[in-house]
Scaffold this motif. Structure first.
Motif, mmCIF file in Angstrom:
data_model
loop_
_atom_site.group_PDB
_atom_site.id
_atom_site.type_symbol
_atom_site.label_atom_id
_atom_site.label_comp_id
_atom_site.label_asym_id
_atom_site.label_seq_id
_atom_site.Cartn_x
_atom_site.Cartn_y
_atom_site.Cartn_z
ATOM 1 N N ARG A 3 22.005 0.653 -31.163
ATOM 2 C CA ARG A 3 21.616 2.049 -30.998
ATOM 3 C C ARG A 3 22.102 2.495 -29.620
ATOM 4 N NH1 ARG A 3 20.283 5.403 -34.875
ATOM 5 N NH2 ARG A 3 18.316 6.225 -34.046
ATOM 6 N N VAL A 4 22.696 3.672 -29.594
ATOM 7 C CA VAL A 4 23.327 4.172 -28.374
ATOM 8 C C VAL A 4 22.649 5.470 -27.964
ATOM 9 C CG1 VAL A 4 25.472 4.931 -27.315
ATOM 10 C CG2 VAL A 4 25.513 3.100 -29.014
ATOM 11 N N VAL A 5 22.336 5.584 -26.674
ATOM 12 C CA VAL A 5 21.752 6.791 -26.106
ATOM 13 C C VAL A 5 22.796 7.479 -25.242
ATOM 14 C CG1 VAL A 5 20.041 7.691 -24.488
ATOM 15 C CG2 VAL A 5 19.375 5.976 -26.156
ATOM 16 N N SER A 6 22.964 8.770 -25.461
ATOM 17 C CA SER A 6 23.843 9.592 -24.624
ATOM 18 C C SER A 6 22.989 10.558 -23.834
ATOM 19 C CB SER A 6 24.858 10.355 -25.479
ATOM 20 O OG SER A 6 25.683 11.172 -24.671
ATOM 21 N N ILE A 7 23.203 10.597 -22.521
ATOM 22 C CA ILE A 7 22.486 11.506 -21.630
ATOM 23 C C ILE A 7 23.493 12.517 -21.092
ATOM 24 C CG2 ILE A 7 21.055 11.725 -19.571
ATOM 25 C CD1 ILE A 7 20.226 8.822 -19.955
ATOM 26 N N PHE A 8 23.328 13.765 -21.477
ATOM 27 C CA PHE A 8 24.224 14.847 -21.065
ATOM 28 C C PHE A 8 23.583 15.602 -19.911
ATOM 29 C CE2 PHE A 8 25.639 19.378 -22.194
ATOM 30 C CZ PHE A 8 26.755 19.299 -21.369
ATOM 31 N N LEU A 9 24.316 15.760 -18.819
ATOM 32 C CA LEU A 9 23.827 16.471 -17.627
ATOM 33 C C LEU A 9 24.629 17.754 -17.470
ATOM 34 C CD1 LEU A 9 23.650 13.345 -15.289
ATOM 35 C CD2 LEU A 9 21.783 14.350 -16.613
ATOM 36 N N PRO A 10 24.243 18.822 -18.168
ATOM 37 C CA PRO A 10 25.061 20.036 -18.195
ATOM 38 C C PRO A 10 25.157 20.751 -16.860
ATOM 39 C CG PRO A 10 22.936 20.425 -19.243
ATOM 40 C CD PRO A 10 23.010 18.957 -18.967
ATOM 41 N N ASP A 11 24.152 20.586 -16.003
ATOM 42 C CA ASP A 11 24.132 21.293 -14.720
ATOM 43 C C ASP A 11 24.246 20.323 -13.552
ATOM 44 O OD1 ASP A 11 23.778 23.677 -16.100
ATOM 45 O OD2 ASP A 11 21.595 23.535 -16.040
ATOM 46 N N LEU A 12 25.014 19.255 -13.729
ATOM 47 C CA LEU A 12 25.091 18.234 -12.687
ATOM 48 C C LEU A 12 25.548 18.815 -11.355
ATOM 49 C CD1 LEU A 12 25.016 15.274 -11.773
ATOM 50 C CD2 LEU A 12 27.360 15.040 -12.603
ATOM 51 N N SER A 13 26.589 19.662 -11.370
ATOM 52 C CA SER A 13 27.133 20.199 -10.117
ATOM 53 C C SER A 13 26.108 21.039 -9.369
ATOM 54 C CB SER A 13 28.378 21.032 -10.402
ATOM 55 O OG SER A 13 29.395 20.244 -10.985
ATOM 56 N N THR A 14 25.445 21.937 -10.078
ATOM 57 C CA THR A 14 24.464 22.801 -9.410
ATOM 58 C C THR A 14 23.181 22.040 -9.083
ATOM 59 O OG1 THR A 14 23.710 23.582 -11.593
ATOM 60 C CG2 THR A 14 25.378 24.902 -10.456
ATOM 61 N N ASP A 15 22.791 21.105 -9.943
ATOM 62 C CA ASP A 15 21.615 20.280 -9.636
ATOM 63 C C ASP A 15 21.849 19.450 -8.386
ATOM 64 O OD1 ASP A 15 20.235 21.259 -11.798
ATOM 65 O OD2 ASP A 15 20.655 19.552 -13.105
ATOM 66 N N ARG A 16 23.071 18.940 -8.219
ATOM 67 C CA ARG A 16 23.395 18.153 -7.025
ATOM 68 C C ARG A 16 23.260 19.013 -5.765
ATOM 69 N NH1 ARG A 16 27.630 17.889 -3.907
ATOM 70 N NH2 ARG A 16 28.910 19.150 -5.325
ATOM 71 N N VAL A 17 23.738 20.243 -5.831
ATOM 72 C CA VAL A 17 23.627 21.147 -4.686
ATOM 73 C C VAL A 17 22.168 21.424 -4.367
ATOM 74 C CG1 VAL A 17 24.119 23.478 -3.879
ATOM 75 C CG2 VAL A 17 25.880 22.187 -5.117
ATOM 76 N N ARG A 18 21.385 21.671 -5.396
ATOM 77 C CA ARG A 18 19.970 21.997 -5.184
ATOM 78 C C ARG A 18 19.200 20.798 -4.630
ATOM 79 N NH1 ARG A 18 17.466 26.395 -7.128
ATOM 80 N NH2 ARG A 18 19.145 26.802 -8.621
ATOM 81 N N PRO A 22 16.786 20.998 -0.067
ATOM 82 C CA PRO A 22 15.453 21.348 -0.583
ATOM 83 C C PRO A 22 15.007 22.755 -0.231
ATOM 84 C CG PRO A 22 15.447 19.183 0.496
ATOM 85 C CD PRO A 22 16.755 19.834 0.817
ATOM 86 N N SER A 23 15.658 23.397 0.755
ATOM 87 C CA SER A 23 15.235 24.745 1.146
ATOM 88 C C SER A 23 15.649 25.811 0.132
ATOM 89 C CB SER A 23 15.833 25.093 2.518
ATOM 90 O OG SER A 23 17.250 25.150 2.458
ATOM 91 N N ILE A 24 16.532 25.470 -0.806
ATOM 92 C CA ILE A 24 16.955 26.439 -1.826
ATOM 93 C C ILE A 24 15.781 26.742 -2.753
ATOM 94 C CG2 ILE A 24 18.539 26.864 -3.737
ATOM 95 C CD1 ILE A 24 20.547 25.028 -2.413
#
Length: 503
Positions: A3-18, A22-24
């Motif tokens: 059984r295989v699990v796929s984790i999709f991170l659609p907002d990785l770029s913006t989540d990384r910035v945020r 932490p002040s954002i």
């Protein structure tokens, strides 16, 4: 069955910035801007920016004009890739011994045999999504029989999780768009020109004409998605980990042979650990088979260890789960988690000394899938907040519970509503009905008033509970409380609940 699990991170770029700043503020819209020469366009946009009408590919000037308060950040693919690799290493230490980066925006995990540790597939996927959300990462999680199917479903859903039942790949992916087949964009565009819209339409078309025009990659991706061709997951590795490997000229498969070589690998691994002054806390055995598939076994210890006999036993107790198939061509032992471990002076006395160390029992139970932990006190009068879980082998905690009233030996996971006959505000119940059984109260003690914690939630500023210890005609004792002071409706609903059971 894998059984295989796929984790999709659609907002990785913006989540990384945020996450990096932490002040954002949470309501602040963020767009990542890519550039090529004088051209600048939106490469990624978070949920707030998309809600305002921003789309990937939109010119940066138009995006800035559309949303005046937009925060625009230059794209940094290298930083995104490094963040994704760190997330993969973190997931490998928590969920599965086989984790790999999937493209530029996701992870793939082989969870064969790991779901039972999380209570099943549904709790496991829910836990993954919740944990990612708690760390500030938007995630879509899917599980299926193949990497291709899980990858496509994770990117097709709008909710957080989806489970594709075993053997149901065809029904799950047949209506999904061609872009989820992991083909080059040029091939996908050409297929759309030919009239193909979904994966099912393409899969039901004769293979030969398509292979002549697009090559073998198209057919290979279809076969991988439907499980006709294996697609091994190459697990990510950290250069800091200690790893030992044994390659076989002739594939092995007998249980005795597997155990023999596992024991030799343990000796090699312990030797490397000893040279570096380390003890292992979590070790993965990666089994690579002739057909390209992999299987993994994970063994953990409550404390850092490098005892050859004990580590060998932990693996030999589980090697019966290895399915050699057509044969095993490589065994790899990896120290995924290690800590500093000093040498201990052993007594030379001929008399056996008392040994009250329970860590071996903790190791055995933990590797069988049981969750072993201890409860430590927390300074709180609210019963469900007065403890937290710590590691079973953690150092002793100095803090203790201090209560003027006795506490039950068993606290329910959550208070259970009961029907009660009682005079308010200060009298105990005359009788109560719980789970269909009516009990007459023979004697009672209370009330013990517990106040809400306004610093945790403002709604608890006036909230109170009145607890009673009650004993029924059968001699059983229960811990009941009334929500509210029995006079002012603003202090609680005045409903009754059972919260614990005394020995």
């Amino acid at each position: 069955m894998t059984r295989v699990v796929s984790i999709f991170l659609p907002d990785l770029s913006t989540d990384r910035v945020r996450r990096g700043d932490p002040s954002i503020q949470p309501e602040q819209a963020i767009a990542v801007i890519a550039r090529s020469g004088s051209k600048r366009w939106v490469a990624a946009a978070d949920a707030a920016a998309r809600k305002a009408g921003l789309r990937v590919g939109m010119p940066a000037a138009k995006a800035q004009a559309l949303f005046q308060g937009l925060m625009m950040v230059d794209a940094d693919p290298a930083a995104d890739a490094a963040a994704l690799e760190r997330i993969a290493l973190w997931a490998l230490g928590i969920y599965s011994p086989i984790v790999a980066v999937d493209g530029t925006d996701g992870l793939v995990l082989d969870t064969e045999g790991a779901d039972h540790l999380q209570g099943g597939e549904e709790p496991m996927l829910t836990g993954v999504a919740n944990r990612f959300r708690a760390t500030g990462l938007t995630a879509r999680v899917a599980i299926a029989d193949t990497w291709g199917a899980a990858h496509a479903c994770a990117r097709a859903i709008t909710r957080e999780t989806v489970i594709v039942p075993r053997g149901e790949i065809v029904r799950a992916v047949e209506k999904l768009p061609l872009s989820l087949l992991r083909l080059p964009s040029k091939v996908v565009d050409d297929l759309r020109v030919l009239g193909f819209k979904s994966i099912g339409e393409l899969a039901n078309t004769p293979r030969a004409p398509l292979a002549l025009r697009f090559g073998p990659e198209l057919g290979r991706r279809i076969d991988q998605m439907y499980g006709r061709t294996s697609e091994p997951i190459e697990p990510i590795r950290s250069p800091e980990w200690i790893e030992v490997t044994r390659q076989f000229a002739e594939p092995i498969g007998a249980a005795e042979t597997i155990n023999k070589y596992v024991g030799r690998l343990v000796v090699e691994l312990v030797g490397e650990l000893q040279r570096k002054g380390l003890g292992v806390r979590r070790t993965d055995l990666i089994v690579e088979k002739v057909d390209g598939t992999r299987q993994a076994i994970r063994a953990g210890t409550a404390k850092p260890a490098r005892d050859v006999a004990w580590l060998t036993k932990l693996f030999r107790d589980r090697t019966e789960k290895i399915e050699p198939g057509f044969g095993i061509e490589r065994l790899t032992l990896v120290a995924v988690m290690s800590e500093t471990l000093e040498e201990e002076q052993r007594s030379s006395s001929l008399v056996d000394e008392d040994d009250d160390d329970v860590t071996p029992l903790i190791d055995i139970l933990g590797n069988r899938g049981n969750r072993v932990y201890r409860l430590a006190p927390v300074a709180s009068d609210v019963p469900e907040r007065s403890f937290h879980r710590i590691a079973a082998a953690a150092e002793p905690v100095n803090e203790t519970w201090v209560h003027d009233w006795k506490r039950p030996v068993r606290l329910l996971d959550r208070p259970d509503a009961v029907e009660v006959m009682a005079l308010m505000p200060d009298h105990p119940p005359a009788w109560f009905s719980w789970r269909g059984k009516r009990r007459r109260v023979r004697c009672a003690d209370g009330p013990e008033r517990v106040f809400g914690e306004w610093w945790v939630r403002t709604s608890e500023a006036d909230a109170v509970r009145d607890y009673f210890v009650v004993e029924d005609d059968a001699g059983e004792r229960f811990w009941l409380y009334r929500s509210g002071d029995g006079v002012d409706a603003g202090t609680g609903s005045h409903k009754w609940f059972i919260h614990g059971i005394f020995a």
